[in-house]
Write a protein that holds these residues in place. Structure first.
Motif, PDB file in Angstrom:
ATOM      1  N   GLY A  99      -2.473 -18.174  -9.860  1.00  0.00           N
ATOM      2  CA  GLY A  99      -3.864 -18.267 -10.270  1.00  0.00           C
ATOM      3  C   GLY A  99      -4.793 -17.554  -9.309  1.00  0.00           C
ATOM      4  O   GLY A  99      -4.391 -17.150  -8.212  1.00  0.00           O
ATOM      5  N   ASP A 100      -6.043 -17.380  -9.721  1.00  0.00           N
ATOM      6  CA  ASP A 100      -6.994 -16.692  -8.860  1.00  0.00           C
ATOM      7  C   ASP A 100      -7.338 -17.550  -7.638  1.00  0.00           C
ATOM      8  O   ASP A 100      -7.225 -18.778  -7.658  1.00  0.00           O
ATOM      9  N   SER A 101      -7.760 -16.906  -6.571  1.00  0.00           N
ATOM     10  CA  SER A 101      -7.939 -17.581  -5.290  1.00  0.00           C
ATOM     11  C   SER A 101      -9.010 -18.669  -5.345  1.00  0.00           C
ATOM     12  O   SER A 101      -8.861 -19.728  -4.718  1.00  0.00           O
ATOM     13  N   ASP A 102     -10.100 -18.441  -6.089  1.00  0.00           N
ATOM     14  CA  ASP A 102     -11.157 -19.446  -6.167  1.00  0.00           C
ATOM     15  C   ASP A 102     -10.647 -20.731  -6.818  1.00  0.00           C
ATOM     16  O   ASP A 102     -10.943 -21.843  -6.359  1.00  0.00           O
ATOM     17  N   THR A 103      -9.866 -20.571  -7.873  1.00  0.00           N
ATOM     18  CA  THR A 103      -9.317 -21.752  -8.545  1.00  0.00           C
ATOM     19  C   THR A 103      -8.327 -22.476  -7.642  1.00  0.00           C
ATOM     20  O   THR A 103      -8.352 -23.704  -7.526  1.00  0.00           O
ATOM     21  N   ARG A 104      -7.461 -21.713  -7.002  1.00  0.00           N
ATOM     22  CA  ARG A 104      -6.477 -22.339  -6.113  1.00  0.00           C
ATOM     23  C   ARG A 104      -7.154 -23.060  -4.954  1.00  0.00           C
ATOM     24  O   ARG A 104      -6.755 -24.160  -4.570  1.00  0.00           O
ATOM     25  N   ARG A 105      -8.189 -22.451  -4.426  1.00  0.00           N
ATOM     26  CA  ARG A 105      -8.887 -23.066  -3.281  1.00  0.00           C
ATOM     27  C   ARG A 105      -9.597 -24.351  -3.707  1.00  0.00           C
ATOM     28  O   ARG A 105      -9.604 -25.350  -2.983  1.00  0.00           O
ATOM     29  N   LYS A 106     -10.196 -24.332  -4.891  1.00  0.00           N
ATOM     30  CA  LYS A 106     -10.864 -25.527  -5.398  1.00  0.00           C
ATOM     31  C   LYS A 106      -9.857 -26.655  -5.629  1.00  0.00           C
ATOM     32  O   LYS A 106     -10.099 -27.809  -5.235  1.00  0.00           O
ATOM     33  N   LEU A 107      -8.735 -26.338  -6.247  1.00  0.00           N
ATOM     34  CA  LEU A 107      -7.714 -27.350  -6.515  1.00  0.00           C
ATOM     35  C   LEU A 107      -7.079 -27.859  -5.227  1.00  0.00           C
ATOM     36  O   LEU A 107      -6.748 -29.045  -5.116  1.00  0.00           O
ATOM     37  N   GLU A 108      -6.912 -26.975  -4.278  1.00  0.00           N
ATOM     38  CA  GLU A 108      -6.352 -27.356  -2.977  1.00  0.00           C
ATOM     39  C   GLU A 108      -7.156 -28.494  -2.354  1.00  0.00           C
ATOM     40  O   GLU A 108      -6.611 -29.522  -1.941  1.00  0.00           O
ATOM     41  N   ARG A 109      -8.470 -28.322  -2.303  1.00  0.00           N
ATOM     42  CA  ARG A 109      -9.328 -29.352  -1.710  1.00  0.00           C
ATOM     43  C   ARG A 109      -9.350 -30.613  -2.575  1.00  0.00           C
ATOM     44  O   ARG A 109      -9.203 -31.741  -2.074  1.00  0.00           O
ATOM     45  N   GLU A 110      -9.540 -30.442  -3.864  1.00  0.00           N
ATOM     46  CA  GLU A 110      -9.658 -31.581  -4.780  1.00  0.00           C
ATOM     47  C   GLU A 110      -8.431 -32.486  -4.703  1.00  0.00           C
ATOM     48  O   GLU A 110      -8.541 -33.713  -4.554  1.00  0.00           O
ATOM     49  N   VAL A 111      -7.254 -31.881  -4.792  1.00  0.00           N
ATOM     50  CA  VAL A 111      -6.025 -32.673  -4.812  1.00  0.00           C
ATOM     51  C   VAL A 111      -5.691 -33.205  -3.424  1.00  0.00           C
ATOM     52  O   VAL A 111      -5.265 -34.360  -3.286  1.00  0.00           O
ATOM     53  N   ALA A 112      -5.890 -32.416  -2.390  1.00  0.00           N
ATOM     54  CA  ALA A 112      -5.572 -32.870  -1.039  1.00  0.00           C
ATOM     55  C   ALA A 112      -6.403 -34.088  -0.647  1.00  0.00           C
ATOM     56  O   ALA A 112      -5.882 -35.045  -0.058  1.00  0.00           O
ATOM     57  N   LEU A 113      -7.682 -34.082  -0.969  1.00  0.00           N
ATOM     58  CA  LEU A 113      -8.514 -35.237  -0.631  1.00  0.00           C
ATOM     59  C   LEU A 113      -8.051 -36.479  -1.379  1.00  0.00           C
ATOM     60  O   LEU A 113      -8.111 -37.595  -0.855  1.00  0.00           O
ATOM     61  N   LYS A 114      -7.575 -36.291  -2.598  1.00  0.00           N
ATOM     62  CA  LYS A 114      -7.012 -37.421  -3.344  1.00  0.00           C
ATOM     63  C   LYS A 114      -5.724 -37.906  -2.688  1.00  0.00           C
ATOM     64  O   LYS A 114      -5.490 -39.111  -2.538  1.00  0.00           O
ATOM     65  N   MET A 115      -4.895 -36.964  -2.264  1.00  0.00           N
ATOM     66  CA  MET A 115      -3.604 -37.308  -1.664  1.00  0.00           C
ATOM     67  C   MET A 115      -3.744 -37.951  -0.280  1.00  0.00           C
ATOM     68  O   MET A 115      -2.813 -38.571   0.213  1.00  0.00           O
ATOM     69  N   LEU A 116      -4.908 -37.814   0.342  1.00  0.00           N
ATOM     70  CA  LEU A 116      -5.133 -38.498   1.615  1.00  0.00           C
ATOM     71  C   LEU A 116      -5.063 -40.022   1.464  1.00  0.00           C
ATOM     72  O   LEU A 116      -4.909 -40.741   2.462  1.00  0.00           O
ATOM     73  N   LYS A 117      -5.150 -40.482   0.221  1.00  0.00           N
ATOM     74  CA  LYS A 117      -5.093 -41.930  -0.048  1.00  0.00           C
ATOM     75  C   LYS A 117      -3.789 -42.326  -0.744  1.00  0.00           C
ATOM     76  O   LYS A 117      -3.658 -43.449  -1.229  1.00  0.00           O
ATOM     77  N   ASP A 118      -2.825 -41.426  -0.766  1.00  0.00           N
ATOM     78  CA  ASP A 118      -1.554 -41.701  -1.426  1.00  0.00           C
ATOM     79  C   ASP A 118      -0.789 -42.810  -0.697  1.00  0.00           C
ATOM     80  O   ASP A 118      -1.007 -43.059   0.492  1.00  0.00           O
ATOM     81  N   ALA A 119       0.125 -43.455  -1.414  1.00  0.00           N
ATOM     82  CA  ALA A 119       0.908 -44.537  -0.819  1.00  0.00           C
ATOM     83  C   ALA A 119       1.906 -44.029   0.215  1.00  0.00           C
ATOM     84  O   ALA A 119       2.298 -44.776   1.121  1.00  0.00           O
ATOM     85  N   SER A 120       2.312 -42.767   0.120  1.00  0.00           N
ATOM     86  CA  SER A 120       3.303 -42.218   1.037  1.00  0.00           C
ATOM     87  C   SER A 120       2.646 -41.632   2.288  1.00  0.00           C
ATOM     88  O   SER A 120       1.773 -40.766   2.181  1.00  0.00           O
ATOM     89  N   PRO A 121       3.061 -42.065   3.486  1.00  0.00           N
ATOM     90  CA  PRO A 121       2.492 -41.479   4.706  1.00  0.00           C
ATOM     91  C   PRO A 121       2.816 -40.002   4.849  1.00  0.00           C
ATOM     92  O   PRO A 121       2.013 -39.241   5.396  1.00  0.00           O
TER      93      PRO A 121
END
Length: 389
Positions: A99-121
């Motif tokens: 995918g294009d870099s802007d989309t990948r960068r947006k998804l990177e932040r969006e999903v990573a911030l969500k995963m900061l609260k994941d059950a797995s350390p």
């Protein structure tokens, strides 16, 4: 004024292995459904991976994150080890085929911030590791690291955060908190990174760590870091620290820190220079205090001064023969670390030390050499043989 060092990787590398990513097992042939003749969907087995040209979405990026839940933490605090799935996250967020870099960068932040609260350390750490280098995410990662309860994830996340403390206010605030963390591995990395942070509060915390941390390695690392700040007022403090009562490891790093106050490119403290030479010339000396590590700063110093005269113009107090005399005194000192003495021998001719001086040192060694002096004697013999006078 302390030289601002370029941002670099941590004191331990955290790549997660170079082995080939395991291939997902092929799905079995689809079963026929009754009546329609359509193939019933069958889930693939093995870790989830993106297809070669599959576009990144929030859903498939989350699946990639979940792959690392079974990975192991490195015992040093470096992060995850033996984790090929870790590479798939990087590829998905960095390769144009997904995918294009802007989309990948947006998804990177969006999903990573969500995963900061994941059950797995492991997942939480990997999310932090992905976006810690983004200015728009550092505060989120710092907050997550401070709240982290899993011991391994906390160490790995904290070491990423303190690396950013020289460039980010939230990370710097976390640095001050991690300096008092109960985990020594975190305090050691915090002390190490403190050398890069130009802030009076950080400097004073380093002083406190060097004086009183319960972990000797943390004390030593903090003492060395103090020198990088090149605060003229700290020369007297170093003088109080550099005494025989100071543990050898701490003494050694304190002396290295003191030399940084005049050896580093932008640092030119004459008092630190004078005190360094006094201690190198007269001691106190003990095994590993100072250790062979300090020889790294002096082996090629005369050549560096000659090759970069402009960098040393403001350091007119630095005299090569004067340094050579102090180093020769270290080599002569019978209670100095034998490995340090040996390391300095080869450098002495570069400072103008004469053959007769080295011959005198060689003659001062016992006729029957103990094992710990045999290598020093050989180095003296070899160096003497190269000199005409």
């Amino acid at each position: 004024m302390m030289k601002r060092l370029p941002l670099a990787c941590l004191s331990f590398l955290f790549a997660c292995g170079d082995s080939e990513a395991p291939k997902a097992d092929a799905a079995p042939e689809a079963a026929k459904t009754g009546g329609t003749g359509a193939a019933a969907p069958t889930a693939a087995t093995g870790p989830f991976q993106l297809g070669k040209d599959e576009k990144l979405t929030a859903e498939n990026l989350e699946k990639l994150f979940q792959n690392v839940a079974t990975c192991k933490f490195d015992s040093t605090g470096a992060g995850l080890t033996s984790c090929p799935a870790d590479k798939w996250i990087y590829a998905a967020t960095h390769e144009d085929s997904h995918g294009d870099s802007d989309t990948r960068r947006k998804l990177e932040r969006e999903v990573a911030l969500k995963m900061l609260k994941d059950a797995s350390p492991q997942v939480r750490f990997r999310a932090a590791d992905l976006v810690i280098y983004r200015e728009d995410s550092r505060a989120d990662v710092a907050d997550a690291a401070l709240k982290e309860q899993d011991p391994n994830a906390r160490v790995a996340m904290a070491t990423r955060v303190v690396q950013m403390a020289s460039a980010d206010a939230a990370s710097k605030k976390a640095w001050l908190a991690f300096a008092d963390d109960k985990e020594p591995r975190i305090r050691r990395e915090t002390a190490y990174q403190g050398k890069n942070i130009e802030d009076p509060a950080v400097l004073e915390k380093l002083v406190a760590m060097a004086e009183g941390d319960a972990d000797e390695q943390t004390r030593a690392t903090a003492c060395r870091a103090v020198g990088y700040h090149a605060d003229a007022a700290k020369v007297k403090w170093f003088e109080k620290m550099l005494v025989a009562a100071t543990p050898p490891q701490v003494y050694d790093r304190c002396l290295i820190g003191l030399t940084k106050m005049w050896l580093e490119d932008e640092n030119a403290n004459k008092d630190a220079y004078k005190l360094s030479l006094k201690l190198l010339g007269k001691g106190p000396f003990r095994p590993a205090a100072p250790s062979v590590e300090i020889s790294n700063d002096f082996g090629d110093l005369p050549a560096k001064i000659k090759e970069s005269p402009d960098a040393w113009k403001k350091k007119t107090f630095v005299k090569v023969p004067e340094i050579g005399a102090a180093l020769l005194s270290t080599v002569k000192a019978k209670d100095a670390d034998p490995y340090l003495r040996e390391a300095l021998v080869e450098a002495l001719p570069k400072y103008g030390v004469k053959k007769k001086d080295l011959v005198a040192v060689r003659k001062s060694l016992p006729k029957t050499l103990p094992e710990n002096l045999q290598s020093l004697a050989k180095k003296l013999d070899d160096t003497i043989a190269t000199l005409k006078k």
